[in-house]
Design a protein around this motif. Structure first.
Motif, PDB file in Angstrom:
ATOM      1  N   PRO A 238     -11.492   1.864 -25.100  1.00 56.64           N
ATOM      2  CA  PRO A 238     -11.069   3.254 -25.288  1.00 56.64           C
ATOM      3  C   PRO A 238      -9.574   3.439 -25.461  1.00 56.64           C
ATOM      4  O   PRO A 238      -9.146   4.416 -26.084  1.00 56.64           O
ATOM      5  N   VAL A 239      -8.743   2.536 -24.933  1.00 56.16           N
ATOM      6  CA  VAL A 239      -7.291   2.676 -25.091  1.00 56.16           C
ATOM      7  C   VAL A 239      -6.913   2.519 -26.560  1.00 56.16           C
ATOM      8  O   VAL A 239      -6.178   3.349 -27.128  1.00 56.16           O
ATOM      9  N   ARG A 240      -7.403   1.475 -27.176  1.00 55.89           N
ATOM     10  CA  ARG A 240      -7.113   1.256 -28.593  1.00 55.89           C
ATOM     11  C   ARG A 240      -7.707   2.355 -29.461  1.00 55.89           C
ATOM     12  O   ARG A 240      -7.119   2.749 -30.477  1.00 55.89           O
ATOM     13  N   LEU A 241      -8.862   2.866 -29.065  1.00 49.05           N
ATOM     14  CA  LEU A 241      -9.484   3.957 -29.817  1.00 49.05           C
ATOM     15  C   LEU A 241      -8.596   5.191 -29.783  1.00 49.05           C
ATOM     16  O   LEU A 241      -8.359   5.848 -30.817  1.00 49.05           O
ATOM     17  N   ALA A 242      -8.077   5.527 -28.608  1.00 49.17           N
ATOM     18  CA  ALA A 242      -7.202   6.695 -28.486  1.00 49.17           C
ATOM     19  C   ALA A 242      -5.911   6.489 -29.276  1.00 49.17           C
ATOM     20  O   ALA A 242      -5.415   7.413 -29.945  1.00 49.17           O
ATOM     21  N   ALA A 243      -5.373   5.268 -29.213  1.00 51.46           N
ATOM     22  CA  ALA A 243      -4.139   4.990 -29.943  1.00 51.46           C
ATOM     23  C   ALA A 243      -4.326   5.111 -31.444  1.00 51.46           C
ATOM     24  O   ALA A 243      -3.387   5.444 -32.179  1.00 51.46           O
ATOM     25  N   ALA A 244      -5.559   4.875 -31.912  1.00 52.29           N
ATOM     26  CA  ALA A 244      -5.856   4.969 -33.339  1.00 52.29           C
ATOM     27  C   ALA A 244      -6.171   6.393 -33.777  1.00 52.29           C
ATOM     28  O   ALA A 244      -6.430   6.634 -34.958  1.00 52.29           O
ATOM     29  N   GLY A 245      -6.166   7.315 -32.818  1.00 54.27           N
ATOM     30  CA  GLY A 245      -6.423   8.710 -33.169  1.00 54.27           C
ATOM     31  C   GLY A 245      -7.857   9.146 -33.021  1.00 54.27           C
ATOM     32  O   GLY A 245      -8.248  10.205 -33.541  1.00 54.27           O
ATOM     33  N   GLY A 246      -8.658   8.371 -32.302  1.00 63.51           N
ATOM     34  CA  GLY A 246     -10.043   8.780 -32.072  1.00 63.51           C
ATOM     35  C   GLY A 246     -10.995   8.231 -33.115  1.00 63.51           C
ATOM     36  O   GLY A 246     -10.670   7.309 -33.878  1.00 63.51           O
TER      37      GLY A 246
ATOM     38  N   VAL B 272       0.828  -1.210   0.000  1.00 65.11           N
ATOM     39  CA  VAL B 272       0.000   0.000   0.000  1.00 65.11           C
ATOM     40  C   VAL B 272       0.863   1.261   0.000  1.00 65.11           C
ATOM     41  O   VAL B 272       0.426   2.322  -0.468  1.00 65.11           O
ATOM     42  N   ARG B 273       2.100   1.149   0.473  1.00 63.00           N
ATOM     43  CA  ARG B 273       2.989   2.322   0.497  1.00 63.00           C
ATOM     44  C   ARG B 273       3.633   2.605  -0.853  1.00 63.00           C
ATOM     45  O   ARG B 273       4.200   3.683  -1.072  1.00 63.00           O
ATOM     46  N   LEU B 274       3.555   1.645  -1.778  1.00 65.19           N
ATOM     47  CA  LEU B 274       4.136   1.860  -3.101  1.00 65.19           C
ATOM     48  C   LEU B 274       3.265   2.814  -3.926  1.00 65.19           C
ATOM     49  O   LEU B 274       2.065   2.935  -3.675  1.00 65.19           O
ATOM     50  N   PRO B 275       3.836   3.458  -4.946  1.00 62.59           N
ATOM     51  CA  PRO B 275       3.083   4.434  -5.748  1.00 62.59           C
ATOM     52  C   PRO B 275       2.177   3.777  -6.788  1.00 62.59           C
ATOM     53  O   PRO B 275       2.171   4.153  -7.975  1.00 62.59           O
ATOM     54  N   VAL B 276       1.395   2.778  -6.333  1.00 63.86           N
ATOM     55  CA  VAL B 276       0.484   2.080  -7.238  1.00 63.86           C
ATOM     56  C   VAL B 276      -0.574   3.030  -7.776  1.00 63.86           C
ATOM     57  O   VAL B 276      -1.042   2.901  -8.910  1.00 63.86           O
ATOM     58  N   GLY B 277      -0.948   4.002  -6.966  1.00 59.95           N
ATOM     59  CA  GLY B 277      -1.968   4.953  -7.376  1.00 59.95           C
ATOM     60  C   GLY B 277      -1.602   5.738  -8.623  1.00 59.95           C
ATOM     61  O   GLY B 277      -2.501   6.232  -9.325  1.00 59.95           O
ATOM     62  N   GLY B 278      -0.322   5.862  -8.913  1.00 55.51           N
ATOM     63  CA  GLY B 278       0.081   6.572 -10.121  1.00 55.51           C
ATOM     64  C   GLY B 278      -0.394   5.845 -11.366  1.00 55.51           C
ATOM     65  O   GLY B 278      -0.841   6.471 -12.342  1.00 55.51           O
ATOM     66  N   PHE B 279      -0.303   4.516 -11.359  1.00 54.79           N
ATOM     67  CA  PHE B 279      -0.798   3.731 -12.485  1.00 54.79           C
ATOM     68  C   PHE B 279      -2.315   3.855 -12.584  1.00 54.79           C
ATOM     69  O   PHE B 279      -2.869   4.035 -13.680  1.00 54.79           O
ATOM     70  N   THR B 280      -3.002   3.777 -11.436  1.00 55.40           N
ATOM     71  CA  THR B 280      -4.461   3.904 -11.422  1.00 55.40           C
ATOM     72  C   THR B 280      -4.897   5.236 -12.008  1.00 55.40           C
ATOM     73  O   THR B 280      -5.819   5.305 -12.826  1.00 55.40           O
ATOM     74  N   GLU B 281      -4.215   6.293 -11.599  1.00 53.08           N
ATOM     75  CA  GLU B 281      -4.566   7.625 -12.097  1.00 53.08           C
ATOM     76  C   GLU B 281      -4.379   7.707 -13.611  1.00 53.08           C
ATOM     77  O   GLU B 281      -5.176   8.350 -14.305  1.00 53.08           O
ATOM     78  N   ARG B 282      -3.360   7.040 -14.121  1.00 54.76           N
ATOM     79  CA  ARG B 282      -3.088   7.094 -15.554  1.00 54.76           C
ATOM     80  C   ARG B 282      -4.183   6.393 -16.363  1.00 54.76           C
ATOM     81  O   ARG B 282      -4.527   6.837 -17.463  1.00 54.76           O
ATOM     82  N   ILE B 283      -4.731   5.305 -15.830  1.00 59.58           N
ATOM     83  CA  ILE B 283      -5.730   4.563 -16.611  1.00 59.58           C
ATOM     84  C   ILE B 283      -7.162   5.017 -16.328  1.00 59.58           C
ATOM     85  O   ILE B 283      -8.083   4.590 -17.032  1.00 59.58           O
ATOM     86  N   ASP B 284      -7.372   5.858 -15.325  1.00 57.75           N
ATOM     87  CA  ASP B 284      -8.736   6.186 -14.927  1.00 57.75           C
ATOM     88  C   ASP B 284      -9.588   6.840 -16.015  1.00 57.75           C
ATOM     89  O   ASP B 284     -10.798   6.604 -16.053  1.00 57.75           O
ATOM     90  N   PRO B 285      -9.037   7.661 -16.911  1.00 59.21           N
ATOM     91  CA  PRO B 285      -9.910   8.154 -17.992  1.00 59.21           C
ATOM     92  C   PRO B 285     -10.513   7.020 -18.820  1.00 59.21           C
ATOM     93  O   PRO B 285     -11.672   7.094 -19.230  1.00 59.21           O
ATOM     94  N   TYR B 286      -9.737   5.969 -19.052  1.00 62.26           N
ATOM     95  CA  TYR B 286     -10.257   4.822 -19.794  1.00 62.26           C
ATOM     96  C   TYR B 286     -11.210   3.997 -18.925  1.00 62.26           C
ATOM     97  O   TYR B 286     -12.231   3.489 -19.401  1.00 62.26           O
ATOM     98  N   ALA B 287     -10.857   3.851 -17.647  1.00 59.46           N
ATOM     99  CA  ALA B 287     -11.732   3.112 -16.728  1.00 59.46           C
ATOM    100  C   ALA B 287     -13.071   3.814 -16.574  1.00 59.46           C
ATOM    101  O   ALA B 287     -14.128   3.164 -16.510  1.00 59.46           O
ATOM    102  N   MET B 288     -13.046   5.136 -16.519  1.00 53.91           N
ATOM    103  CA  MET B 288     -14.295   5.901 -16.441  1.00 53.91           C
ATOM    104  C   MET B 288     -15.151   5.641 -17.672  1.00 53.91           C
ATOM    105  O   MET B 288     -16.370   5.478 -17.577  1.00 53.91           O
ATOM    106  N   SER B 289     -14.525   5.573 -18.848  1.00 54.09           N
ATOM    107  CA  SER B 289     -15.261   5.265 -20.072  1.00 54.09           C
ATOM    108  C   SER B 289     -15.912   3.890 -19.966  1.00 54.09           C
ATOM    109  O   SER B 289     -17.101   3.720 -20.298  1.00 54.09           O
ATOM    110  N   ASN B 290     -15.160   2.897 -19.487  1.00 55.57           N
ATOM    111  CA  ASN B 290     -15.721   1.557 -19.312  1.00 55.57           C
ATOM    112  C   ASN B 290     -16.867   1.556 -18.309  1.00 55.57           C
ATOM    113  O   ASN B 290     -17.895   0.906 -18.502  1.00 55.57           O
ATOM    114  N   SER B 291     -16.681   2.269 -17.216  1.00 57.54           N
ATOM    115  CA  SER B 291     -17.681   2.322 -16.158  1.00 57.54           C
ATOM    116  C   SER B 291     -18.993   2.925 -16.650  1.00 57.54           C
ATOM    117  O   SER B 291     -20.074   2.359 -16.449  1.00 57.54           O
ATOM    118  N   LEU B 292     -18.905   4.072 -17.310  1.00 57.94           N
ATOM    119  CA  LEU B 292     -20.114   4.739 -17.794  1.00 57.94           C
ATOM    120  C   LEU B 292     -20.760   3.922 -18.906  1.00 57.94           C
ATOM    121  O   LEU B 292     -21.999   3.839 -18.989  1.00 57.94           O
TER     122      LEU B 292
END
Length: 715
Positions: free
Chosen positions: A662-670, A541-561
């Motif tokens: 959404p990750v592949r969509l962004a990589a393809a340029g939208g 829990v002391r490791l900076p795991v949250g940095g990875f979570t923060e990076r993927i959250d825009p895509y996770a939010m897309s999946n969630s919604l």
């Protein structure tokens, strides 16, 4: 006097009642639930249970509404307040079992087969006594007047029972391996009436509109029970907690409106999982854990182990009634691919049931052939006992063992899910929706899911970026490691449930390790291992795991919604599990049964968007009604595979659109030039207020949100 009209929900909101959150507290949130858009409040079990119970599935008295919640008076007052806000009530009922600490079972222990309650329970009498598995040490039971006491246990003295080691199976049918929950014989009409008395008068008085039936697979005759229930309950909306695996379907002759939605949950989730992530994630998993790449191998081994560990009494009983070898019983139970193959004594077995049993037997030794004949065509007891044993073996072997051993992508490890099936094609989802009963329940999170919907939304992102994920895991593992059988599951859940306290994370890992049974188990603790596990959790829990979570959250939010919109707008009656109208990053129970704070106040952009989507979709569902037609819509252009879209209603009246992968969509340029042609008419987006007609560029339609919810503006 005419029967009252049947009121079927357009949507439900599940509330977990506890001694701290009872009927009065539910009444207080009536206005908030009405504003959210639901039509019915869906309550966890309300009958009297053990006083400290946090779930209510351990009923002790079917004649009383639970005092800790407010009793019958409190229920009536709550119902009145809910009705004032145009909200109905759905109840979760438990016909299969009750807690052993109850007056009826005490009478049976005291008077044996002569007790007036002897027919209530599914008991295997041996010389007029029933085995009770409670002994755990050398302490002798003590006589205290007319009571025999052993630690916290009390029994009538003398009585028609014998105390045996707690590791032995009991002399009665139980719920899975839980010996404190004894099976009820609701196939007996007198037992059914006595245990449903309160439920029936609530229905008769119009205080309750619907029922959720817990664990129908435990019953001797699920079809017969549901027929009797429907006849007495006056066609009240009824859904069953039936776990369907893969292509399996609910039996067509069951008198109910559908399942509670695990089949839907797994299919909706599959829309947002990239099948191209399967091979690299399985490679990563096998390299880190040493587990086989073949899930089916792990599942089969887990089922064999739990049969030996938990179900010796059930195997011996089946061997006795079928006159077959115990090893043959163990083989066939382990090979069964579903929770139950339905055969009714005295009727020809359905062809699909014969196929299931024969397919299982084909993987076994020739010694199972006589058993196959018995469980398909033999005595009533042989047929029923085998079916009642299949469910517990699946539940304990798969849900509570294999899913904690084989986890390349943990969002796939859900009840009824198949963790080696990565993704579902859009066309297959449309075909599934076309066959959906209009009033089956749909869900994404429940009190029994292994992870909440938003945890799974984050995990689904990993299927699109397995290389980045593998690099992150390597970095964290280089700093902290513990048990290769557990570490990779820990990293997935730490990242996806972030931020999480050390206490919650430790509790989750302890449960996961005990369920996996590779190092410790509930019956075989290891204090030294558990101390090291706690130290690992604190360091991780002391490791900076949250940095990875923060990076993927825009895509996770897309999946969630996207998942939320699809679930709320597809055919069926959508359920919102308490608190999941905003984000919820809970893990398996009891984590997902923590108290929920009301009102739900958005704290992040994700919260705000999810609350908006949920509210607008639920309100639209109320306007649409329950049986609106389903029409698949197909995008055009090179990014068309990144959208799931469909219309609802005969004209139609509503359109739901959600982004996939959404990750592949962004990589393809939208979205590029990809478009969606709307049904004729003018459409208002309920999320943005924009008006649309005709052929719409998806870059425009999904510019502000990754989802769109449209309603006909010109009706």
């Amino acid at each position: 006097m005419p029967e009252p009209a049947v009121v079927k929900p357009t949507s439900t909101y599940r509330v977990q009642l506890t001694p701290d959150f009872g009927f009065a507290e539910v009444a207080e949130i009536a206005g908030q639930l009405r504003d959210l858009g639901v039509s019915h409040v869906y309550l966890s079990p309300i009958l009297q249970a053990t006083p400290e119970s946090r779930h209510g599935y351990d009923v002790t008295d079917h004649s009383r509404i639970r005092e800790e919640f407010g009793g019958a008076t409190g229920f009536r007052e709550m119902a009145q307040q809910l009705a004032a806000h145009d909200l109905g009530i759905v109840l979760d009922i438990v016909p299969n079992h009750m807690n052993t600490m109850n007056a009826a079972f005490w009478s049976v222990l005291k008077d044996g087969p002569e007790s007036p309650y002897a027919n209530w329970f599914d008991i295997d009498w041996v010389d007029g006594k029933v085995a009770l598995p409670v002994l755990g040490d050398d302490v002798e039971p003590v006589v205290d007047g007319d009571v025999l006491r052993y630690h916290e246990h009390a029994f009538p003295y003398p009585g028609h029972y014998r105390l045996v080691d707690w590791r032995e199976g009991p002399g009665y049918r139980r719920f899975f391996d839980v010996s404190s929950l004894i099976g009820l014989r609701v196939e007996d009409p007198a037992v059914m009436f006595a245990t449903h008395e309160v439920i029936f008068w609530l229905l008769d008085e119009g205080l309750v509109d619907g029922l959720r039936v817990d664990h129908p697979d435990g019953l001797a005759d699920p079809r017969g029970y549901l027929e009797r229930l429907r006849a007495r309950a006056g066609n009240a909306w009824t859904v069953v907690e039936k776990i369907l695996v893969g292509p399996e379907r609910l039996p067509a002759d069951w008198a109910c409106d559908g399942t509670t939605g695990y089949d839907v949950l797994n299919r909706v989730g599959g829309l947002f999982v990239d099948p191209e992530g399967k091979e690299p994630l399985i490679e990563l998993f096998t390299r880190l854990t040493g587990q086989p790449a073949d899930y089916r191998q792990v599942m089969a081994q887990a089922k064999r182990e739990v049969i030996d560990l938990f179900f010796g009494a059930e195997v011996e009983r089946l061997a006795r009634v079928t006159s077959c070898a115990p090893e043959a019983v163990r083989e066939l139970l382990a090979a069964m691919p579903v929770y139950r193959a339905y055969v009714v004594p005295g009727e020809p077995p359905p062809p699909e049931s014969v196929e299931i049993v024969e397919r299982a037997a084909a993987t076994c030794s020739p010694a199972v052939r006589p058993l196959v004949q018995e469980v398909l065509y033999g005595s009533a007891e042989s047929i029923v006992r085998f079916q009642q044993a299949c469910g517990p073996v699946m539940a304990k072997g798969v849900e509570d063992t294999a899913l904690y051993r084989w986890f390349p992508l943990a969002c796939l490890n859900e009840v009824g899910g198949e963790p080696d099936v990565f993704g579902i094609p859009v066309e297959e989802f449309h075909e599934f929706c076309a066959r959906m009963p209009p009033y089956a329940m749909t869900t994404l999170s429940t009190h029994d899911t292994k992870r909440s919907e938003d945890v799974r939304a984050r995990l689904a992102v990993l299927s699109e970026m397995p290389g980045e994920w593998a690099a992150a895991v390597a970095e964290w593992s280089a700093q902290v490691s513990f048990d290769p059988h557990l570490d990779y599951l820990a990293w997935q859940n730490l990242m996806a449930a972030w931020p999480i306290s050390v206490e919650r994370f430790t509790d989750y890992l302890l449960k996961a390790a005990r369920e996996a049974k590779t190092a410790i188990s509930w019956v075989s603790p290891d204090p030294a291992y558990e101390r090291r596990l706690r130290a690992f959790a604190e360091a991780a829990v002391r490791l900076p795991v949250g940095g990875f979570t923060e990076r993927i959250d825009p895509y996770a939010m897309s999946n969630s919604l996207g998942a939320k919109l699809v679930q709320l707008m597809m055919p069926g009656v959508p359920d919102v599990y308490q608190g999941n109208e905003t984000t919820d990053f809970s893990l398996v129970d009891p984590d997902n049964r923590r108290p929920v704070t009301y009102p739900r106040k958005p704290e992040t952009a994700w919260d705000s968007a999810k609350l908006l989507v949920t509210t607008q979709a639920l309100r639209l569902r109320r306007r649409l009604g329950g049986e609106a037609a389903y029409l698949p819509l197909r995008a055009e252009g090179e990014r068309a595979g990144h959208v799931i879209a469909f219309a609802r209603g005969d004209r139609p009246r509503a359109v739901a659109v959600a982004t996939r992968l959404p990750v592949r969509l962004a990589a393809a340029g939208g979205w590029g030039a990809t478009t969606l042609t709307l049904p004729s008419g003018t459409w208002r987006d309920l999320l943005t207020g924009c008006l649309h007609t005709g052929r719409i560029p998806l870059a425009h339609l999904l510019g502000q949100y990754p989802v769109a919810l449209l309603e006909r503006h010109d009706l």
